[in-house]
Design a protein around this motif. Sequence first.
Motif, PDB file in Angstrom:
ATOM      1  N   GLY A  46      -2.916   0.111 -14.094  1.00 26.10           N
ATOM      2  CA  GLY A  46      -2.374  -1.058 -13.412  1.00 26.10           C
ATOM      3  C   GLY A  46      -2.159  -0.813 -11.929  1.00 26.10           C
ATOM      4  O   GLY A  46      -2.431  -1.679 -11.093  1.00 26.10           O
ATOM      5  N   PHE A  47      -1.685   0.392 -11.592  1.00 26.55           N
ATOM      6  CA  PHE A  47      -1.470   0.709 -10.180  1.00 26.55           C
ATOM      7  C   PHE A  47      -2.802   0.708  -9.422  1.00 26.55           C
ATOM      8  O   PHE A  47      -2.888   0.204  -8.298  1.00 26.55           O
ATOM      9  N   THR A  48      -3.846   1.279 -10.061  1.00 25.67           N
ATOM     10  CA  THR A  48      -5.168   1.292  -9.434  1.00 25.67           C
ATOM     11  C   THR A  48      -5.695  -0.128  -9.254  1.00 25.67           C
ATOM     12  O   THR A  48      -6.325  -0.448  -8.239  1.00 25.67           O
ATOM     13  N   GLY A  84       7.407   4.029 -10.701  1.00 24.26           N
ATOM     14  CA  GLY A  84       6.047   4.574 -10.697  1.00 24.26           C
ATOM     15  C   GLY A  84       5.146   3.820  -9.736  1.00 24.26           C
ATOM     16  O   GLY A  84       4.366   4.417  -8.980  1.00 24.26           O
ATOM     17  N   LEU A  85       5.254   2.498  -9.736  1.00 21.59           N
ATOM     18  CA  LEU A  85       4.446   1.680  -8.835  1.00 21.59           C
ATOM     19  C   LEU A  85       4.821   1.933  -7.384  1.00 21.59           C
ATOM     20  O   LEU A  85       3.956   2.027  -6.501  1.00 21.59           O
ATOM     21  N   ALA A  86       6.102   2.050  -7.105  1.00 27.09           N
ATOM     22  CA  ALA A  86       6.546   2.313  -5.736  1.00 27.09           C
ATOM     23  C   ALA A  86       5.992   3.639  -5.226  1.00 27.09           C
ATOM     24  O   ALA A  86       5.570   3.762  -4.073  1.00 27.09           O
ATOM     25  N   ARG A  87       5.986   4.648  -6.090  1.00 24.42           N
ATOM     26  CA  ARG A  87       5.429   5.941  -5.690  1.00 24.42           C
ATOM     27  C   ARG A  87       3.931   5.842  -5.425  1.00 24.42           C
ATOM     28  O   ARG A  87       3.418   6.425  -4.462  1.00 24.42           O
ATOM     29  N   ALA A  88       3.225   5.107  -6.280  1.00 24.21           N
ATOM     30  CA  ALA A  88       1.782   4.969  -6.093  1.00 24.21           C
ATOM     31  C   ALA A  88       1.455   4.225  -4.806  1.00 24.21           C
ATOM     32  O   ALA A  88       0.542   4.609  -4.062  1.00 24.21           O
ATOM     33  N   LEU A  89       2.206   3.166  -4.512  1.00 27.31           N
ATOM     34  CA  LEU A  89       1.968   2.410  -3.285  1.00 27.31           C
ATOM     35  C   LEU A  89       2.282   3.247  -2.045  1.00 27.31           C
ATOM     36  O   LEU A  89       1.528   3.239  -1.065  1.00 27.31           O
ATOM     37  N   ILE A 102      -0.205  -6.776 -13.838  1.00 29.80           N
ATOM     38  CA  ILE A 102      -0.741  -5.433 -14.011  1.00 29.80           C
ATOM     39  C   ILE A 102       0.132  -4.664 -14.989  1.00 29.80           C
ATOM     40  O   ILE A 102       1.319  -4.961 -15.168  1.00 29.80           O
ATOM     41  N   GLY A 103      -0.441  -3.657 -15.609  1.00 32.65           N
ATOM     42  CA  GLY A 103       0.319  -2.808 -16.513  1.00 32.65           C
ATOM     43  C   GLY A 103       1.153  -1.794 -15.758  1.00 32.65           C
ATOM     44  O   GLY A 103       0.831  -1.425 -14.623  1.00 32.65           O
ATOM     45  N   LEU A 160      -3.928  -2.843  -8.689  1.00 31.30           N
ATOM     46  CA  LEU A 160      -3.255  -3.458  -7.546  1.00 31.30           C
ATOM     47  C   LEU A 160      -3.773  -2.885  -6.231  1.00 31.30           C
ATOM     48  O   LEU A 160      -4.004  -3.624  -5.263  1.00 31.30           O
ATOM     49  N   LEU A 161      -3.988  -1.575  -6.174  1.00 31.30           N
ATOM     50  CA  LEU A 161      -4.501  -0.968  -4.948  1.00 31.30           C
ATOM     51  C   LEU A 161      -5.895  -1.490  -4.624  1.00 31.30           C
ATOM     52  O   LEU A 161      -6.236  -1.694  -3.449  1.00 31.30           O
ATOM     53  N   ALA A 162      -6.697  -1.749  -5.661  1.00 34.62           N
ATOM     54  CA  ALA A 162      -8.023  -2.326  -5.426  1.00 34.62           C
ATOM     55  C   ALA A 162      -7.905  -3.740  -4.874  1.00 34.62           C
ATOM     56  O   ALA A 162      -8.671  -4.144  -3.991  1.00 34.62           O
ATOM     57  N   ALA A 163      -6.935  -4.505  -5.379  1.00 35.54           N
ATOM     58  CA  ALA A 163      -6.736  -5.866  -4.866  1.00 35.54           C
ATOM     59  C   ALA A 163      -6.281  -5.838  -3.409  1.00 35.54           C
ATOM     60  O   ALA A 163      -6.667  -6.696  -2.609  1.00 35.54           O
ATOM     61  N   ILE A 164      -5.460  -4.844  -3.044  1.00 33.84           N
ATOM     62  CA  ILE A 164      -5.030  -4.714  -1.649  1.00 33.84           C
ATOM     63  C   ILE A 164      -6.223  -4.370  -0.763  1.00 33.84           C
ATOM     64  O   ILE A 164      -6.382  -4.908   0.343  1.00 33.84           O
ATOM     65  N   THR A 165      -7.089  -3.494  -1.244  1.00 36.30           N
ATOM     66  CA  THR A 165      -8.283  -3.127  -0.481  1.00 36.30           C
ATOM     67  C   THR A 165      -9.194  -4.329  -0.273  1.00 36.30           C
ATOM     68  O   THR A 165      -9.816  -4.488   0.789  1.00 36.30           O
ATOM     69  N   ASP A 166      -9.270  -5.210  -1.259  1.00 35.28           N
ATOM     70  CA  ASP A 166     -10.127  -6.397  -1.159  1.00 35.28           C
ATOM     71  C   ASP A 166      -9.657  -7.366  -0.079  1.00 35.28           C
ATOM     72  O   ASP A 166     -10.424  -8.235   0.349  1.00 35.28           O
TER      73      ASP A 166
END
Length: 351
Positions: free
Chosen positions: A44-46, A74-79, A38-39, A48-54
């Motif tokens: 990219g964060f979105t 940035g990714l840690a904050r988004a997660l 992911i970027g 990964l979050l979509a993959a987690i939802t799947d």
Amino acid sequence: MPMLAEVIDAVIGIDTHRDSHEVEIADVAGRPIRAMRIGNDSAGFTQLLAAITDLGPGLRVVASVEGSRSYGVGLARALSAAGVQVIECEQPSRAQRRGKGKSDAIDAHLAVLAALRLDADQLAAPRADGDREALRILLVARQEIAVMRTAQTNRLRALLLAGDDTDRQAARGSLTQRSLAALAERELPAHATREQVVRQAEIRRLALALAQAERELKENRAQLLAIVDDIAPGLTSRYGVGPVSAAQAIVSFSHPGRCRNEAAFAALSGTNPIPASSGKTIRHRLNHGGDRALNRAIHAIALTRIRNCPRTRAYIDRRTAEGKTPREIRRCLKRYIARELYRALNAAMTA
């Protein structure tokens, strides 16, 4: 004490980089479910979050992020904002890499395995943002200003030592704001040589820079004190604890729960005793690991108390009479200071 693998349904290992992150989603046995790149941006964060939802609703997922406060911040904050638990992952050691090679995908898989081996109640949470991050920024700036000031001071003294007797006398004295102003404002003789002109121009530049650095350090200290008093009121009233050392303690402590107890905080600060016995000699030494910036702050507090605190002087005399060496006494003092800081921070920040 349950292992992390016993209380979750999936784990995400993430190897972070400046432009992109390598991600592996695995089950609790460490078997990869999905791998992706992911970027390092919102898209990219979105992704990964979509993959987690799947993966399915209601699954308990933990993200093991290498570099959660650098490239992966940035990714840690988004997660975290999405409700995914994030834990810090150490960079793989050479022993862990032996026989496996080195690639981003391998590092992501090692992040998965490292997380699954952890105890569920001893997870390393990423450090906090907000005022704690403001303190960290100020401390980094202070370190940069101090290093530059030292280099400029040495350069200025070298220039003065190469001058006349008056300059050499100034080089041996203290470079106060008044003396720096006098160096910057002095005039050259009427028939000054080119060397003298260049030398005085450089002396003036360095004197002005040092005066500015002193003002910046004072302003930095005032900002640190204001934030420290907001986060942990009364911390700087303890003997030997100034705004800089208090700020470093807060930055390393981060938030209640990051260090599960005072022993863990002592290990983080490098003040926990390590057995160093041999034969008939029974002794301990300090841990040489941990957060060295926090260790320096505790060392500064200990030196101040050793010099000026009557209670500490009485303790030193008592332990010396027991046969302890000065190094062993300093080790004990640092451990006591780490305990005091942990209890004060935990009480203030929990409240």
